[in-house]
Design an enzyme around this catalytic site. Structure first.
Site, PDB file in Angstrom:
ATOM      1  N   ASP A  26       9.790   2.435   1.674  1.00 59.78           N
ATOM      2  CA  ASP A  26       8.772   3.486   1.947  1.00 59.78           C
ATOM      3  C   ASP A  26       7.799   3.364   3.599  1.00 59.78           C
ATOM      4  OD1 ASP A  26       5.889   4.605   2.525  1.00 59.78           O
ATOM      5  OD2 ASP A  26       5.215   3.797   1.057  1.00 59.78           O
ATOM      6  N   LYS A  76       3.000  10.469   8.733  1.00 59.69           N
ATOM      7  CA  LYS A  76       2.294   9.380   9.850  1.00 59.69           C
ATOM      8  C   LYS A  76       3.002  10.097  10.992  1.00 59.69           C
ATOM      9  CE  LYS A  76      -0.087   5.897   7.418  1.00 59.69           C
ATOM     10  NZ  LYS A  76      -2.020   5.919   7.641  1.00 59.69           N
ATOM     11  N   PHE A  97       0.743  -1.117   0.271  1.00 59.74           N
ATOM     12  CA  PHE A  97      -0.131  -0.069  -0.215  1.00 59.74           C
ATOM     13  C   PHE A  97       0.659   1.260   0.069  1.00 59.74           C
ATOM     14  CE2 PHE A  97      -2.392   3.663   1.909  1.00 59.74           C
ATOM     15  CZ  PHE A  97      -3.629   3.810   1.126  1.00 59.74           C
TER      16      PHE A  97
HETATM   17  C1  LIG Z   1       3.049   2.645   3.173  1.00 57.78           C
HETATM   18  C2  LIG Z   1       1.835   3.623   2.822  1.00 57.78           C
HETATM   19  N1  LIG Z   1       2.211   4.326   1.909  1.00 57.78           N
HETATM   20  C3  LIG Z   1       2.034   5.624   2.177  1.00 57.78           C
HETATM   21  C4  LIG Z   1       1.285   5.678   2.238  1.00 57.78           C
HETATM   22  C5  LIG Z   1      -0.371   6.667   2.255  1.00 57.78           C
HETATM   23  O1  LIG Z   1       0.068   7.931   3.282  1.00 57.78           O
HETATM   24  P1  LIG Z   1      -1.364   8.560   3.374  1.00 57.78           P
HETATM   25  O2  LIG Z   1      -2.750   8.456   3.516  1.00 57.78           O
HETATM   26  O3  LIG Z   1      -0.643   9.960   4.376  1.00 57.78           O
HETATM   27  O4  LIG Z   1      -1.449   9.955   2.042  1.00 57.78           O
HETATM   28  C6  LIG Z   1      -0.177   4.871   3.518  1.00 57.78           C
HETATM   29  C7  LIG Z   1      -1.211   4.956   4.441  1.00 57.78           C
HETATM   30  O5  LIG Z   1      -1.566   3.681   5.267  1.00 57.78           O
HETATM   31  C8  LIG Z   1       1.059   3.695   3.818  1.00 57.78           C
HETATM   32  O6  LIG Z   1       0.826   2.990   5.411  1.00 57.78           O
END
Ligand SMILES: Cc1ncc(COP(=O)(O)O)c(C=O)c1O
Length: 428
Positions: free
Chosen positions: A239, A268, A138
């Site tokens: 990520d 986050k 994700f």
């Molecule tokens: C690993 C990862 N990357 C990117 C995102 C996307 O973040 P955002 O919801 O702040 O756009 C998330 C969100 O859960 C995530 O867990």
């Protein structure tokens, strides 16, 4: 009608269903690992705003830093009139970068924006277009990040066509019968069948898949990817949006493997509840895009930067990296004990580094067939017990625990007691 019920009917009338909400309870106030809803009911928070609150709700240091920044100025746009908190935060993050050599950092607002920009930086640096991600990953909900995400419903459904040049290989998960060798073989095959590695800009991977089910990327996979990236001049992006900032018992999840990425996306828990994200990367790669090619009106908001600087202090002062390991060991111990009871939903595969802990709900003890319905019953029963609990996973059968790392021992014990009751109640 209760306040929650009336807010729920207003929410249904005013807000589209596309932004789904897990529970019909509405937040009124929150403190560290507890929150109270619009009807005055208390909950223990094992969701932490989806991994945003490693330092808890309203940490006094974060609130004080934000208040001081509010009294100075709230917005100038870094691209127009820059400011010190942005610079200071990037300096701090560069010093924490999980790779050797010179680092640079750029700030944005959301996790998806960080991932989007990491791809732009990798493309500008390499002059190549293709990006490889993993099934079950994700990376966000914008079009590029939906394309990188390895799950169709609900993230890609009805939203195509997706941006071109994105490829997926299977992520190794033992209970899904995919090994590290399978993943690396699929990548080699992709290079033969679909895309020439000399046209690949980046490989992006979560050190622990978050939404995909809290599956740690085995060190051998990350080592294999590092080798392939070095061989073909591909940028390796970690990520760390969900794994970052002490959650896994390290500042960044990838540090558990000893592998050094080239770019790191962060968001986050970086800013303790304020919208802030960024990309930390090797300086030579980060300077690939032309001036003006990166940025955003609110990117690196001074309020969020002030919050993030306080978050970094709190992580250090309260030793949250070590605390994550202590909490995780305790949670794993309790889950192992609960799993031995004969009256809960069948629980298997307790896993995760540090305090990034999860387990699967399965149809039969000792098996691996997912039970999404029973998982839903667990989260609903938890709510009834006064515990905010999240599920995840490609098969929607994983329960993940994301309480603040600042939670007290007593409240953790109380929350785990509620979880145990929910696991029994869900078995009926
Ligand atoms: C690993 C990862 N990357 C990117 C995102 C996307 O973040 P955002 O919801 O702040 O756009 C998330 C969100 O859960 C995530 O867990």
């Amino acid at each position: 009608m209760s306040n929650n019920a009336s807010l729920q009917s207003r929410r249904t009338a005013a807000i589209p269903r596309g932004v789904a909400t897990a529970y019909p309870v509405f937040a009124a106030r929150a403190e560290n690992s507890e929150l109270w809803d619009a009807d005055g009911r208390r909950f223990i928070d094992f969701a932490g705003g989806i991994a945003v609150l490693n330092t808890g709700h309203r940490h006094p240091k974060v609130i004080a830093a934000v208040k001081a920044q509010l009294d100075a100025f709230t917005h100038t746009a870094f691209q127009i009139v820059p400011y010190e908190p942005y610079i200071e935060l990037c300096e701090r993050l560069n010093a924490l970068a999980p790779f050797s050599g010179e680092a640079k950092t750029i700030l944005f607002s959301t996790g998806a924006e960080a991932v989007e920009n990491a791809v732009k930086i990798a493309r500008a640096h390499t002059g190549r277009t293709n990006v490889i991600a993993f099934s079950g990953a994700f990376h966000g909900r914008t079009l590029m990040t939906s394309a990188l995400t390895g799950k169709v419903a609900p993230y890609k459904k009805k939203f195509g066509p997706m941006p071109a040049g994105i490829w997926h290989v299977p992520f190794p998960v033992p209970q899904h019968d995919v090994s590290v060798a399978d993943s690396l073989k699929a990548l080699e095959y992709l290079f033969r069948a679909d895309v020439d590695p000399v046209n690949v800009a980046a490989i992006i991977i979560e050190p622990v898949q978050g939404e995909g089910g809290f599956h740690p990327a085995p060190p051998e996979l990350l080592q294999g990817l590092r080798k392939i990236c070095d061989e073909h001049g591909i940028v390796l992006i970690a990520d760390e949006v969900q794994t970052g900032f002490a959650r896994t018992g390290k500042m960044f999840g990838i540090e558990n493997s000893g592998v050094e990425p080239d770019l790191v996306t962060i968001a986050k828990s970086l800013a303790g509840g304020f919208p802030l994200s960024g990309v930390i990367g090797r300086a030579a790669i980060m300077d690939g895009p032309e001036p003006g090619g990166l940025g955003g009106t609110y990117a690196g908001s001074p309020i969020a930067c002030a919050a993030a600087l306080a978050v970094l202090e709190v992580i250090e002062e309260e030793r949250l990296i070590a605390r994550a390991d202590t909490l995780g060991a305790r949670i794993k111990g309790e889950l192992a004990r609960i799993a031995r009871r004969n009256d809960t939903v069948p629980m298997e595969f307790v896993r995760g580094p540090g305090a990034m802990i999860a387990f699967d709900v399965v149809k039969e003890g000792g098996g691996s067939e997912p039970d999404a319905d029973a998982t839903k019953r667990v989260t609903q029963a938890a709510l009834a017990e006064g515990l905010v609990l999240l599920s995840c996973g490609v098969h929607a059968n994983t329960i993940r625990i994301l309480m603040p790392l600042t939670i007290s021992d007593d409240i953790l014990a109380e929350g785990l007691g509620k979880l145990e009751k929910a696991l029994v109640a869900a078995q009926g």
